[in-house]
Design a protein around this motif. Structure first.
Motif, PDB file in Angstrom:
ATOM      1  N   ILE A 271     -37.847  13.983 -55.691  1.00 50.23           N
ATOM      2  CA  ILE A 271     -36.240  14.157 -55.947  1.00 50.23           C
ATOM      3  C   ILE A 271     -35.829  13.474 -57.340  1.00 50.23           C
ATOM      4  O   ILE A 271     -35.090  14.306 -58.174  1.00 50.23           O
ATOM      5  CB  ILE A 271     -35.652  13.570 -54.855  1.00 50.23           C
ATOM      6  N   LEU A 272     -36.418  12.644 -57.506  1.00 48.62           N
ATOM      7  CA  LEU A 272     -36.105  11.828 -58.854  1.00 48.62           C
ATOM      8  C   LEU A 272     -36.498  12.617 -60.144  1.00 48.62           C
ATOM      9  O   LEU A 272     -35.636  12.736 -60.829  1.00 48.62           O
ATOM     10  CB  LEU A 272     -36.802  10.503 -58.925  1.00 48.62           C
TER      11      LEU A 272
ATOM     12  N   ARG B  41     -32.864   3.748 -48.013  1.00 50.37           N
ATOM     13  CA  ARG B  41     -32.967   4.732 -46.831  1.00 50.37           C
ATOM     14  C   ARG B  41     -34.166   4.802 -46.085  1.00 50.37           C
ATOM     15  O   ARG B  41     -34.446   5.268 -45.142  1.00 50.37           O
ATOM     16  CB  ARG B  41     -32.720   6.293 -47.574  1.00 50.37           C
ATOM     17  N   ARG B  42     -35.324   4.473 -46.775  1.00 50.73           N
ATOM     18  CA  ARG B  42     -36.784   4.416 -46.157  1.00 50.73           C
ATOM     19  C   ARG B  42     -36.899   2.936 -45.865  1.00 50.73           C
ATOM     20  O   ARG B  42     -38.068   2.626 -45.856  1.00 50.73           O
ATOM     21  CB  ARG B  42     -37.677   4.919 -47.224  1.00 50.73           C
TER      22      ARG B  42
ATOM     23  N   MET C 201     -33.216   5.238 -56.825  1.00 50.20           N
ATOM     24  CA  MET C 201     -34.398   4.561 -55.991  1.00 50.20           C
ATOM     25  C   MET C 201     -33.877   3.627 -55.080  1.00 50.20           C
ATOM     26  O   MET C 201     -34.255   3.183 -53.956  1.00 50.20           O
ATOM     27  CB  MET C 201     -35.432   4.122 -57.014  1.00 50.20           C
TER      28      MET C 201
ATOM     29  N   GLN D  59     -42.255   7.639 -52.004  1.00 49.70           N
ATOM     30  CA  GLN D  59     -41.227   8.261 -51.051  1.00 49.70           C
ATOM     31  C   GLN D  59     -40.254   9.103 -51.995  1.00 49.70           C
ATOM     32  O   GLN D  59     -39.319   8.898 -52.601  1.00 49.70           O
ATOM     33  CB  GLN D  59     -40.564   7.129 -50.224  1.00 49.70           C
ATOM     34  N   ASP D  60     -40.279  10.605 -51.774  1.00 56.05           N
ATOM     35  CA  ASP D  60     -39.185  11.333 -52.247  1.00 56.05           C
ATOM     36  C   ASP D  60     -39.296  11.422 -53.731  1.00 56.05           C
ATOM     37  O   ASP D  60     -38.208  11.433 -54.416  1.00 56.05           O
ATOM     38  CB  ASP D  60     -37.850  11.197 -51.737  1.00 56.05           C
ATOM     39  N   GLU D  61     -40.283  10.843 -54.621  1.00 60.29           N
ATOM     40  CA  GLU D  61     -40.298  10.888 -55.843  1.00 60.29           C
ATOM     41  C   GLU D  61     -39.990  12.271 -56.623  1.00 60.29           C
ATOM     42  O   GLU D  61     -39.609  12.544 -57.832  1.00 60.29           O
ATOM     43  CB  GLU D  61     -41.577  10.358 -56.549  1.00 60.29           C
TER      44      GLU D  61
ATOM     45  N   TRP E  92     -25.314  10.482 -51.155  1.00 61.81           N
ATOM     46  CA  TRP E  92     -26.720   9.934 -51.579  1.00 61.81           C
ATOM     47  C   TRP E  92     -26.933   8.410 -51.142  1.00 61.81           C
ATOM     48  O   TRP E  92     -25.699   7.617 -51.023  1.00 61.81           O
ATOM     49  CB  TRP E  92     -26.895   9.781 -53.112  1.00 61.81           C
ATOM     50  N   GLN E  93     -28.200   7.979 -50.692  1.00 59.93           N
ATOM     51  CA  GLN E  93     -28.317   6.833 -50.261  1.00 59.93           C
ATOM     52  C   GLN E  93     -29.782   6.435 -51.277  1.00 59.93           C
ATOM     53  O   GLN E  93     -30.579   7.227 -51.318  1.00 59.93           O
ATOM     54  CB  GLN E  93     -28.386   6.393 -48.753  1.00 59.93           C
ATOM     55  N   GLY E  94     -29.785   5.047 -51.725  1.00 52.06           N
ATOM     56  CA  GLY E  94     -30.904   4.718 -52.281  1.00 52.06           C
ATOM     57  C   GLY E  94     -32.136   5.192 -51.636  1.00 52.06           C
ATOM     58  O   GLY E  94     -32.486   4.782 -50.414  1.00 52.06           O
ATOM     59  N   ILE E  95     -33.191   5.600 -52.277  1.00 52.53           N
ATOM     60  CA  ILE E  95     -34.546   5.977 -51.539  1.00 52.53           C
ATOM     61  C   ILE E  95     -35.116   4.886 -50.798  1.00 52.53           C
ATOM     62  O   ILE E  95     -35.409   4.985 -49.483  1.00 52.53           O
ATOM     63  CB  ILE E  95     -35.535   6.539 -52.390  1.00 52.53           C
TER      64      ILE E  95
END
Length: 417
Positions: A388-389, A60-61, A39, A384-386, A54-57
């Motif tokens: 993916i986690l 990135r957001r 995250m 946001q994009d949870e 990858w970049q931390g969510i």
């Protein structure tokens, strides 16, 4: 179903059976740690964009999350008027009086020497001093008028959202801190919950394995453990919004909502000390996208002051330097005042910090938020994009389960008889 064979297998491989809940608990814990790290880290993209890396969510957001947080802040917590209504223009003028007097003298001498070099140089020093003192005496009143203009036109000269979003996008580490420190208890709960949920699932997994010995059982349970524990932990942080008693035994409320007072205190402190500070506000007004409008206010007050101080001599001044040169002179003075304001206003930061009292203001207003509004403070970090986690947790659980089943088949002991 031969119970004797099942019991014999459990006795012969009891270590492997005991390892199943332990490994499942480990899967639950590790997948949570990985999810939390993903995250927030890394701050910048690592790998080959756009897919291999990858970049931390949250970093990135950053722009989106900062915008969401700021929309809530401006809608319910903090408005530009709240920032400036607490400032007394007379007190501001008093705080910067001494540095302003020095600046006015320098500007007066510089401009006079530039626009009327012969006349200014031949004036006796006493007359020069009286001219400077007259303008110096009027300067604090000019500052008061500028402050009144700012307060009356606050939305035209100060963009709170731009300041907050720009600060958090520029400093992604600060954005991470806002989420991590406000929700540090929730993140610990996520990690630890993986142990308990994973262990319980591992016990079921051991029973299913004893009855089936199907090689797909362990990987699929690993996948389920990684997915379900991530999903359930996130749900338990924000739901239910009101306390609910389950099975008549225990009561539960979303952990983040249950800690509203503590979160409000830390969130308000972070925002007041790191983001919406007097220094940042002054910089935004002087250098932000609306600074040209501030210059217009300053220019108007400077020109008014110069015209008033010229008094009866104004026609002679205009005649001596020309109408266009006189107007240009006033504009140059305004520009020099604007250039000197940042350093002069630095003397007002201590007073502004005390007068605004943003920390207590934010904490008080946060405690008035509804459950849905309060959830909006931290929820964007998870929302946001949870998926993916959760998917990564499931994949890691499956891979660990696959390794686990190969280990078990390698070390399993065939029961005798």
């Amino acid at each position: 179903m031969d119970w004797s064979l099942i019991l014999a297998d459990v006795r012969a491989n009891w270590i492997l059976y005991l390892s199943m809940p332990v490994v499942a608990a480990l899967i639950g814990y590790v997948t949570k740690l990985v999810a939390i790290r993903m995250m927030f880290q890394p701050l910048e993209f690592v790998g080959k964009p756009p897919l291999l890396g990858w970049q931390g969510i949250v970093p990135r957001r950053a722009a989106t999350m900062a915008s969401i947080a700021c929309d809530l802040m401006m809608e319910r917590l903090l408005k530009p008027e709240d920032v400036f209504d607490r400032l007394d223009p007379q007190r501001v003028a008093a705080e910067i009086r001494d540095p302003l007097i020095d600046v006015v003298e320098d500007i007066t001498r510089e401009v006079a020497a530039e626009y009327q070099p012969g006349l200014w140089e031949t004036l006796p020093e006493g007359i020069k001093r009286r001219v400077i003192q007259r303008i110096q005496k009027e300067a604090p009143h000019m500052v008061e008028q500028i402050m009144e203009d700012i307060k009356s036109n606050i939305h035209r000269v100060f963009d709170l959202k731009h300041m907050v979003v720009n600060a958090l996008v520029r400093d992604k580490e600060l954005l991470n801190r806002v989420f991590l420190e406000a929700g540090h208890v929730e993140f610990k709960f996520i990690a630890r919950s993986g142990i308990y949920f994973g262990f319980a699932i591992g016990c079921v997994q051991a029973v299913v394995w004893a009855f089936t010995h199907n090689v797909w059982v362990i990987p699929l349970f690993g996948l389920f453990t990684g997915w379900f524990t991530d999903w359930l932990a996130l749900k338990m942080i924000f739901n239910p919004k009101q306390p609910v008693r389950y099975f008549g035994i225990f009561e539960w409320q979303g952990l983040f909502l249950r800690r509203r007072k503590q979160v409000a205190a830390r969130y308000g402190e972070l925002v007041a000390q790191e983001i919406v500070t007097p220094q940042a506000i002054i910089e935004e007004i002087l250098k932000g996208p609306l600074s040209d409008r501030l210059f217009a206010l300053v220019q108007r007050q400077v020109q008014r002051t110069l015209d008033e101080q010229a008094g009866l001599a104004k026609p002679l001044v205009v005649f001596a330097v020309g109408t266009s040169r006189y107007q240009q002179m006033k504009k140059v003075v305004a520009e020099k005042v604007m250039a000197a304001l940042p350093e002069a206003l630095g003397h007002v930061e201590a007073y502004a910090q005390e007068a605004m009292d943003l920390k207590n203001l934010l904490v008080t207003k946060m405690q008035e938020l509804t459950e849905e509004e309060f959830e909006g403070l931290l929820r964007p970090a998870f929302q946001q994009d949870e998926w993916i986690l959760i998917a990564v947790g499931a994949l890691l659980g499956f891979l660990v389960g696959e390794v686990q089943v190969h280990v078990m088949l390698h070390f399993a002991v065939m029961p005798v008889g």
